[in-house]
Design a protein around this motif. Structure first.
Motif, PDB file in Angstrom:
ATOM      1  N   ALA A  72     -60.971  78.607 -24.368  1.00 33.24           N
ATOM      2  CA  ALA A  72     -61.777  79.520 -25.076  1.00 33.24           C
ATOM      3  C   ALA A  72     -62.975  80.103 -24.398  1.00 33.24           C
ATOM      4  N   SER A  73     -63.938  78.752 -23.844  1.00 33.34           N
ATOM      5  CA  SER A  73     -64.970  79.282 -23.130  1.00 33.34           C
ATOM      6  C   SER A  73     -64.418  79.900 -22.048  1.00 33.34           C
ATOM      7  N   ARG A 121     -63.917  81.402 -34.867  1.00 31.94           N
ATOM      8  CA  ARG A 121     -62.782  82.278 -34.411  1.00 31.94           C
ATOM      9  C   ARG A 121     -61.491  81.388 -33.985  1.00 31.94           C
ATOM     10  N   ILE A 122     -61.423  80.190 -33.773  1.00 33.62           N
ATOM     11  CA  ILE A 122     -60.213  79.428 -33.506  1.00 33.62           C
ATOM     12  C   ILE A 122     -60.849  78.073 -34.416  1.00 33.62           C
ATOM     13  N   TRP A 148     -59.059  73.609 -27.178  1.00 30.98           N
ATOM     14  CA  TRP A 148     -59.055  74.431 -27.754  1.00 30.98           C
ATOM     15  C   TRP A 148     -60.431  75.186 -27.106  1.00 30.98           C
ATOM     16  N   MET A 194     -62.485  82.220 -21.939  1.00 33.98           N
ATOM     17  CA  MET A 194     -62.228  83.308 -22.038  1.00 33.98           C
ATOM     18  C   MET A 194     -63.545  84.243 -21.978  1.00 33.98           C
ATOM     19  N   GLY A 195     -64.376  83.594 -21.922  1.00 34.95           N
ATOM     20  CA  GLY A 195     -65.368  83.851 -22.381  1.00 34.95           C
ATOM     21  C   GLY A 195     -66.229  83.889 -23.381  1.00 34.95           C
ATOM     22  N   ASP A 196     -65.845  82.857 -24.372  1.00 34.81           N
ATOM     23  CA  ASP A 196     -66.543  82.605 -25.368  1.00 34.81           C
ATOM     24  C   ASP A 196     -67.551  81.869 -25.540  1.00 34.81           C
ATOM     25  N   MET A 227     -57.169  87.616 -17.748  1.00 34.12           N
ATOM     26  CA  MET A 227     -58.425  87.423 -16.814  1.00 34.12           C
ATOM     27  C   MET A 227     -57.662  87.339 -15.240  1.00 34.12           C
ATOM     28  N   ASN A 245     -63.945  89.601 -25.452  1.00 36.37           N
ATOM     29  CA  ASN A 245     -64.987  89.020 -24.850  1.00 36.37           C
ATOM     30  C   ASN A 245     -65.691  90.154 -23.314  1.00 36.37           C
ATOM     31  N   LYS A 246     -64.659  90.093 -22.678  1.00 40.48           N
ATOM     32  CA  LYS A 246     -64.797  90.594 -21.185  1.00 40.48           C
ATOM     33  C   LYS A 246     -63.749  92.020 -21.397  1.00 40.48           C
ATOM     34  N   LYS A 306     -68.544  80.794 -30.994  1.00 37.80           N
ATOM     35  CA  LYS A 306     -68.070  81.900 -31.075  1.00 37.80           C
ATOM     36  C   LYS A 306     -66.718  81.223 -31.497  1.00 37.80           C
ATOM     37  N   THR A 307     -66.171  80.075 -30.145  1.00 35.10           N
ATOM     38  CA  THR A 307     -65.055  79.075 -30.516  1.00 35.10           C
ATOM     39  C   THR A 307     -64.548  78.731 -31.810  1.00 35.10           C
TER      40      THR A 307
END
Ligand SMILES: Nc1ncnc2c1ncn2[C@@H]1O[C@H](COP(=O)(O)OP(=O)(O)OP(=O)(O)O)[C@@H](O)[C@H]1O
Ligand SMILES: [Mg+2]
Lengths: 256, 542
Positions: free
Chosen positions: B444-445, B457-458, B440, B447-449, A146, A100-101, B453-454
């Motif tokens: 994930a959020s 992807r997950i 999860w 991590m920018g999801d 991160m 994502n980044k 997307k989560t």
């Protein structure tokens, strides 16, 4: 610097935390210690932004974060059960956020974390092939990639045993020192709290019981709760261990 | 919440909208229709229906035959599950029992009826074999036979499931305490199963009471509620308002059944751990179970034999040489094979849309911070859809969508099935989703999801087994159901089961059986492929 001012939190009209005031300097390791159900996880979640505070303020580097959404605060957490993604292998877990980044960490930096946490030979393994300690390190690596401004750890050691515990403890210390990273660790083990951190925050009955360096807490406990529960526990432990080694010594003496 | 969860709210609203339009509104309309009579609104229809002799007699018949069938099914199913769990019979043999016992689920109930006619009727296969007709097939006997075949697999799965979770160590405890074999049997097998046995009985009763396929073929003069309902709606002198009353009356036992099932759930014993023990050597017990189970399955299979025999011979029962003529004829007849092709496409759509709706609903209840009351609404919907018989939904749809653009569209049939079969797959999804790690999305959020997307992807990759199971559940059920669609399928929107009903009208039984074979074959293929994929995935994970 992270600052909590008059933070209050309740669930369903039951007050869990009341009037929490607290300052954490950059690069400090702080342990949150307290009995089960006292609100340690809740406090961590408040900082993370997973749950909103009822009142009060959370300020980071002079900026009011109280109403900033979790994703935008720039903090990160390792959950007690790691929350690794089982459909992805170790490497893909570690680099998940970079999809994502991509600009956050370079390839070299990622490799550095992998090296530091000793995960090199496990990169292509599936999550369920890992031991508890390895999972913990993967979760740590995934979060470190991160580059969080604050690292939050919820009982990072409670699922681990003996030697592995000590080695992870060492890794956490190393990371915090090397990266000058503010780290907040939840634990219910006094020994862990007092040996791991620069400062210990003891929570009891919805409030802060004492907040200070480990040495202060040992030498100048401010109330009965501290004396009875925390120090007493440590003393029993110390006596047990002394007793064990005493026997050992006596036996050696007798043998001679 | 600091997390906004906007997406999940949108999904929640969409799910609710679907059930408002395709469940709540039609059922309310049905209720209203039942009160509208020639002299305006009132209970006139109810009085007419309930005091009319036909309905009360049919109700009595329905209850009698459903209770008998449910009892027999539960007993037979218990016997077969006992053979699997408590004997030292060969593993392979047990697998065979397990597979064959659930086979009838892959065929529409309407086919069972015709299979019975062609087995036990005057010209039937078994009648020929035995040289005499064993019993009168139209009416009570035929119905009961059909219902038992229909409900046996369901009862079997239900009991087998619980029986697998009984701790067998208690048998040892009971024996060393000096219990007699009968006492041991009662204390360690029957007692822990009582709740499930009762649940099986109620479930079977509910299925028999609300099924239309079997009475449609072998009901004869023996009227049951389902036939009365059909005749009021689509018979020679239809009276929709009376039909609405009958539909409401059919709803009552259904509601009671489901309430009972909910209540019985509490009686399920829970053992902390299941320990396997070596079962006592007992050749007599094993022998009886082997013979008994084989006989039960043989009787079921014997009836199904005709599905293979009749369409594959020249002209039953006069010219019995093998031929593919009939199959060929169906394949060439666009009005038949076309229906099959269309149906497959629409069952596929049903499964897909069903999958999306249940997944969305389960995500909202299992993986969101939505208010508990809001989540409760979806659970309540699941319970309601479980309570409402297919025929009732079908009729309610008929009332509300006649004259609208949706009438006679496949879209309507698809949604009818999605709503009708919502309960089981939804619960499957919710269970699996709530077992996944609850952190999860948060992780994930961070991590920018985005949430979507989560999920992609997950969450979804970790749900494949359940998703496939739900897909297959919807597909198979859409394929074999007849009760609901019979009221909303038009000439342009025939599905296989309604085509079979039409063929019956023209007594074209070869075609009926050929189509049934197609259904069976398709279901076997779908179940086989998905089952294989699921197995392989699970193996890979372990
Ligand atoms: N989402 C919630 N809704 C209602 N009550 C909650 C919720 N989360 C936590 N609580 C309650 O808040 C209190 C503090 O919970 P918290 O998880 O913060 O405790 P803890 O100190 O982390 O305990 P432990 O050491 O057992 O992990 C508990 O009484 C708990 O029941
Ligand atoms: Mg906690």
């Amino acid at each position: 610097m992270l600052e909590l001012k008059h933070v209050k939190k309740s669930y369903d009209n039951v007050t869990i935390l009341e009037d929490i005031n607290l300052q954490i300097k950059d690069g400090e390791i702080v342990s949150i210690l307290g009995p089960s159900g006292c609100g340690k996880t809740t406090l961590l979640n408040l900082v993370l932004g997973l749950t909103p505070a009822d009142s009060g303020q959370i300020i980071f580097d002079g900026k009011d974060m109280t109403n900033v959404p979790m994703e935008e605060r720039g903090f990160n957490i390792v959950f007690q059960d790691y929350a690794l993604f089982p459909n992805l292998n170790v490497y893909k877990n570690i680099t998940y956020g970079l999809k994502n980044k991509p600009e956050i960490s370079t390839k070299e930096e990622v490799d550095e974390f992998i090296e530091l946490l000793g995960l090199k030979e496990h990169l292509n393994k599936k999550i369920e092939q890992l031991s508890g300690g390895q999972k913990q390190r993967v979760a740590l690596a995934r979060t470190m990639v991160m580059k969080p401004k604050i690292l939050l750890l919820d009982e990072p050691l409670s699922a681990l045993d003996g030697v592995i515990k000590e080695s992870i403890k060492q890794k956490i210390k190393e990371i915090a020192r090397d990266f000058h990273l503010t780290t907040i660790i939840v634990t219910h083990d006094p020994e862990e709290a007092l040996t791991l951190s620069d400062k210990v925050l003891i929570v009891n009955k919805g409030g802060i019981s004492q907040y200070g360096a480990p040495q202060e807490i040992i030498t100048a406990p401010q109330n009965n709760f501290l004396k009875e529960f925390i120090l007493n526990q440590l003393e029993i432990k110390r006596n047990n261990i002394f007793a064990l080694f005493q026997q050992d010594i006596t036996r050696k003496v007798q043998a001679v | 919440m600091i997390r906004k969860e906007r997406e999940i709210k949108v999904i929640y609203v969409l799910v609710l909208a679907i059930f408002a339009v395709f469940l709540a509104v039609p059922i309310v309309r049905l209720l209203m229709e039942s009160f509208i009579g020639e002299a305006g609104a009132g209970i006139e229809n109810y009085v007419n229906v309930l005091t009319g002799k036909g309905f009360m007699k049919a109700l009595g018949n329905s209850v009698t035959v459903s209770v008998s069938s449910a009892l027999i099914s539960t007993l037979l199913a218990f016997f077969m599950t006992y053979s699997i769990q408590y004997t030292n019979l060969n593993k392979k043999f047990k697998t065979v029992i397990q597979t064959l016992a659930v086979l009838p689920m892959l065929l529409p109930t309407i086919t069972y009826g015709f299979a019975i006619i062609y087995s036990f009727g005057k010209q039937g296969l078994l009648t020929k074999l035995f040289g005499t007709q064993l019993f009168e097939i139209y009416g009570f006997n035929g119905l009961m036979f059909g219902y038992v075949i229909y409900t046996l697999p369901i009862s079997f799965m239900l009991i087998l499931n619980t029986m697998g979770f009984i701790d067998k160590k208690f048998m040892v405890v009971s024996r060393v305490m000096g219990d007699s074999p009968v006492q041991t049997f009662w204390q360690t097998i029957i007692r822990p199963l009582l709740g499930t046995l009762a649940a099986s009985f109620v479930q079977c009763f509910f299925l028999c009471f609300t099924d239309y396929g079997i009475p449609a073929s072998v009901g004869g003069e023996y009227d049951v509620v389902a036939t009365v309902l059909y005749n009021e709606m689509l018979g020679s002198i239809p009276n929709f308002n009376r039909g609405a009353v009958v539909a409401m009356m059919m709803l009552i036992p259904s509601v009671i059944s489901i309430a009972l099932l909910k209540y019985l759930e509490r009686y399920n014993m829970r053992y902390n751990r299941i320990s396997q023990i070596e079962l006592k050597k007992n050749p007599v017990r094993d022998g009886v179970c082997a013979v008994g189970s084989s006989l039960i399955l043989l009787s079921v299979l014997a009836i199904f034999a005709v599905i293979f025999v009749v369409p594959l011979v020249q002209e039953w029962p006069y010219q019995v040489n093998f031929t593919l003529e009939h199959v060929q004829a169906v394949l060439n007849d666009q009005s038949l094979f076309g229906v099959y092709q269309n149906s497959i496409f629409f069952f596929f759509c049903t499964a897909l849309i069903g999958l999306l709706v249940t997944y969305g609903a389960a995500l909202a209840t299992a993986r969101s911070g939505l208010n508990g009351k809001l989540k409760g609404v979806i659970d309540a919907i699941a319970l309601v859809t479980n309570t409402i018989p297919g025929m009732v939904i079908g009729i309610a749809f008929m009332f509300i969508f006649s004259g609208t653009a949706l009438q006679n569209t496949f879209f309507l049939i698809i949604l009818c099935n999605v709503v009708h079969f919502f309960s089981t797959p939804y619960l499957m999804m919710r269970n699996s989703l709530s077992k996944l790690n609850s952190s999860w999305e948060t992780t994930a959020s961070l991590m920018g999801d985005t949430w979507i997307k989560t999920i992609v992807r997950i969450v979804t990759p970790n749900m494949t087994s359940t998703l496939l199971e739900v897909f297959s559940y919807y597909f198979v059920n859409a394929m074999v159901t007849v009760s609901a669609v019979i009221f909303i399928a038009g000439a342009r929107t025939m599905v296989i089961t309604t085509k079979i009903k039409e063929l019956q009208y023209y007594t074209k039984f070869n075609e009926v059986f050929v189509l049934s074979l197609f259904i069976l074959g398709t279901n076997l293929i779908v179940k086989g492929i998905l089952g294989y994929v699921i197995k392989r995935k699970e193996k890979k994970e372990n």
